[in-house]
Design a protein around this motif. Structure first.
Motif, PDB file in Angstrom:
ATOM      1  N   ASP A  51      -7.993 -22.864  30.389  1.00 57.29           N
ATOM      2  CA  ASP A  51      -7.107 -23.925  29.882  1.00 57.29           C
ATOM      3  C   ASP A  51      -6.939 -25.108  30.833  1.00 57.29           C
ATOM      4  O   ASP A  51      -6.817 -26.241  30.400  1.00 57.29           O
ATOM      5  N   SER A 210     -18.860 -15.947  18.066  1.00 59.32           N
ATOM      6  CA  SER A 210     -18.249 -16.546  16.876  1.00 59.32           C
ATOM      7  C   SER A 210     -19.042 -16.285  15.595  1.00 59.32           C
ATOM      8  O   SER A 210     -18.639 -16.700  14.521  1.00 59.32           O
ATOM      9  N   GLU A 216     -17.590  -9.794  18.462  1.00 59.77           N
ATOM     10  CA  GLU A 216     -16.236 -10.318  18.436  1.00 59.77           C
ATOM     11  C   GLU A 216     -15.230  -9.179  18.651  1.00 59.77           C
ATOM     12  O   GLU A 216     -14.324  -9.275  19.477  1.00 59.77           O
ATOM     13  N   GLU A 242     -16.857 -23.556  21.896  1.00 61.16           N
ATOM     14  CA  GLU A 242     -16.437 -22.641  20.852  1.00 61.16           C
ATOM     15  C   GLU A 242     -16.121 -21.256  21.431  1.00 61.16           C
ATOM     16  O   GLU A 242     -15.111 -20.635  21.089  1.00 61.16           O
ATOM     17  N   ALA A 245     -12.925 -21.435  23.465  1.00 62.06           N
ATOM     18  CA  ALA A 245     -11.745 -21.506  22.593  1.00 62.06           C
ATOM     19  C   ALA A 245     -11.420 -20.134  22.010  1.00 62.06           C
ATOM     20  O   ALA A 245     -10.255 -19.722  21.939  1.00 62.06           O
ATOM     21  N   PHE A 246     -12.470 -19.420  21.635  1.00 63.63           N
ATOM     22  CA  PHE A 246     -12.280 -18.065  21.111  1.00 63.63           C
ATOM     23  C   PHE A 246     -11.588 -17.190  22.142  1.00 63.63           C
ATOM     24  O   PHE A 246     -10.621 -16.475  21.841  1.00 63.63           O
ATOM     25  N   LEU A 248      -9.783 -18.003  24.754  1.00 62.87           N
ATOM     26  CA  LEU A 248      -8.413 -18.452  25.000  1.00 62.87           C
ATOM     27  C   LEU A 248      -7.488 -17.976  23.881  1.00 62.87           C
ATOM     28  O   LEU A 248      -6.392 -17.470  24.129  1.00 62.87           O
ATOM     29  N   ARG A 249      -7.975 -18.120  22.658  1.00 68.49           N
ATOM     30  CA  ARG A 249      -7.205 -17.704  21.492  1.00 68.49           C
ATOM     31  C   ARG A 249      -6.863 -16.219  21.547  1.00 68.49           C
ATOM     32  O   ARG A 249      -5.833 -15.789  21.079  1.00 68.49           O
ATOM     33  N   HIS A 250      -7.762 -15.429  22.139  1.00 75.34           N
ATOM     34  CA  HIS A 250      -7.525 -13.992  22.188  1.00 75.34           C
ATOM     35  C   HIS A 250      -6.966 -13.513  23.511  1.00 75.34           C
ATOM     36  O   HIS A 250      -6.978 -12.321  23.815  1.00 75.34           O
ATOM     37  N   GLY A 251      -6.538 -14.443  24.324  1.00 75.33           N
ATOM     38  CA  GLY A 251      -5.798 -14.050  25.526  1.00 75.33           C
ATOM     39  C   GLY A 251      -6.615 -13.891  26.792  1.00 75.33           C
ATOM     40  O   GLY A 251      -6.142 -13.322  27.768  1.00 75.33           O
ATOM     41  N   ASN A 253      -8.219 -15.997  29.741  1.00 74.73           N
ATOM     42  CA  ASN A 253      -8.163 -17.358  30.289  1.00 74.73           C
ATOM     43  C   ASN A 253      -9.078 -17.566  31.491  1.00 74.73           C
ATOM     44  O   ASN A 253      -8.906 -18.492  32.254  1.00 74.73           O
TER      45      ASN A 253
END
Ligand code: C2E
Ligand code: MG
Ligand code: MG
Ligand code: MG
Length: 281
Positions: A51, A210, A216, A242, A245-246, A248-251, A253
């Motif tokens: 991030d 993705s 995934e 992409e 972002a995936f 980060l979205r799933h925790g 970092n």
């Protein structure tokens, strides 16, 4: 019959001496001399916080450039070094150089919090390597907390005393990461007993994250596992926004991969990540 003759006209007596075997022997001999001939060096690949883009560490990756052979990939020469026992000398050289580089960067004004260094299973087979590691830390002056050793699951599962050695390393304050996590055969019960701090999600799961539902699912499971066991999780081989972002979205970092940087020479790391001191106003 001409084929059975060597270049100098000598007959090869061992029928198993195929062209391949000869090539291998030649490579082995060259590899054995590589350190003394200054053909071995390290590249460093940044590890970043997704991030913020902040540098959180680097992984040392060994390189071999031979004038005759050109660049030889570690995927090719590490197994050879393991088979011949040269890995012990090589592994020590890598560790020493990596720790020294941390101090050089520090002097040049770049603080890299952590350096990750790969260890081969063979380096565990001769007995505890804790003395070697402790000596190098002492001699270079690098704080043990700033060194993270990367081992694969197979190291842990296939080495009888690995658990003892890993505990030894932990006791002197060195960090431990499980590399290529998810590709090997690792028992989760074992993981619970290990003083590891970090899981590195293997690149193969990140590649199609993705588009492939299985990859995934595996990536998400590893992130969750890390969370519930209080381990940090870093993804390797991150190449696209992409994928980042995936994660980060799933925790997750933390990442390492071509999206951020290829493995680079120490000067390039310095040039890119060194924030010049601000002039007094
Ligand atoms: P590894 O420890 O899993 O290192 C990550 C590998 O992935 C490195 O390959 C790195 O260059 C590559 N990589 C990083 N980001 C990306 C990406 O975004 N896309 C792709 N396609 N690849 C990426 P490298 O340097 O060729 O090293 C390969 C393996 O050789 C390492 O895998 C490690 O197992 C071994 N190795 C490298 N250096 C050492 C060392 O000093 N000692 C030991 N024992 N093994 C080493
Ligand atoms: Mg590694
Ligand atoms: Mg890896
Ligand atoms: Mg890998």
């Amino acid at each position: 019959q001409a084929k059975a003759r060597g270049r100098n006209g000598y007959q090869f007596y061992a029928p198993s001496m195929t062209g391949e075997g000869v090539e291998r022997l030649r490579l082995e001999a060259m590899l054995r001399r590589s350190i003394d001939k200054n053909e071995i060096f390290l590249n460093y690949q940044p590890q970043v916080e997704i991030d913020s883009g902040r540098l959180i560490g680097v992984e040392a990756l060994v390189r071999w450039h031979n004038p005759e052979l050109g660049n030889v990939t570690p995927v090719r020469f590490i197994p050879l070094a393991e088979d011949t026992g040269f890995i012990n000398q090589l592994g020590k050289w890598v560790l020493e150089e990596a720790c020294r580089q941390m101090i050089r960067w520090e002097r040049a004004g770049l603080h890299v919090a952590k350096i990750a260094v790969n260890l081969s299973v063979k380096q565990f087979e001769r007995g505890s390597i804790v003395n070697m590691v402790a000596d190098i830390l002492q001699e270079t002056g690098l704080a043990p907390q700033r060194l993270q050793l990367e081992v694969t699951e197979s190291v842990i599962m296939n080495t009888g005393d690995a658990l003892v050695f890993i505990n030894d390393l932990h006791s002197i304050g060195v960090g431990l990461a499980i590399d290529d996590f998810g590709t090997g055969y690792s028992s989760l019960a074992y993981l619970k007993q290990l003083p590891v701090q970090t899981l590195k999600i293997d690149r193969s799961f990140i590649k199609d994250i993705s588009t492939d539902v299985n990859d995934e699912a595996i990536a998400i499971a590893i992130i969750q596992l890390g969370k519930s066991m209080n381990l940090s999780v870093i993804a390797e081989g991150v190449e696209t926004e992409e994928q980042a972002a995936f994660l980060l979205r799933h925790g997750c970092n933390q990442a390492q991969g071509y999206l951020y940087s290829r493995p680079e020479l120490p000067e390039s790391i310095l040039a890119r990540w060194h924030a010049p001191a601000r002039l007094p106003s």
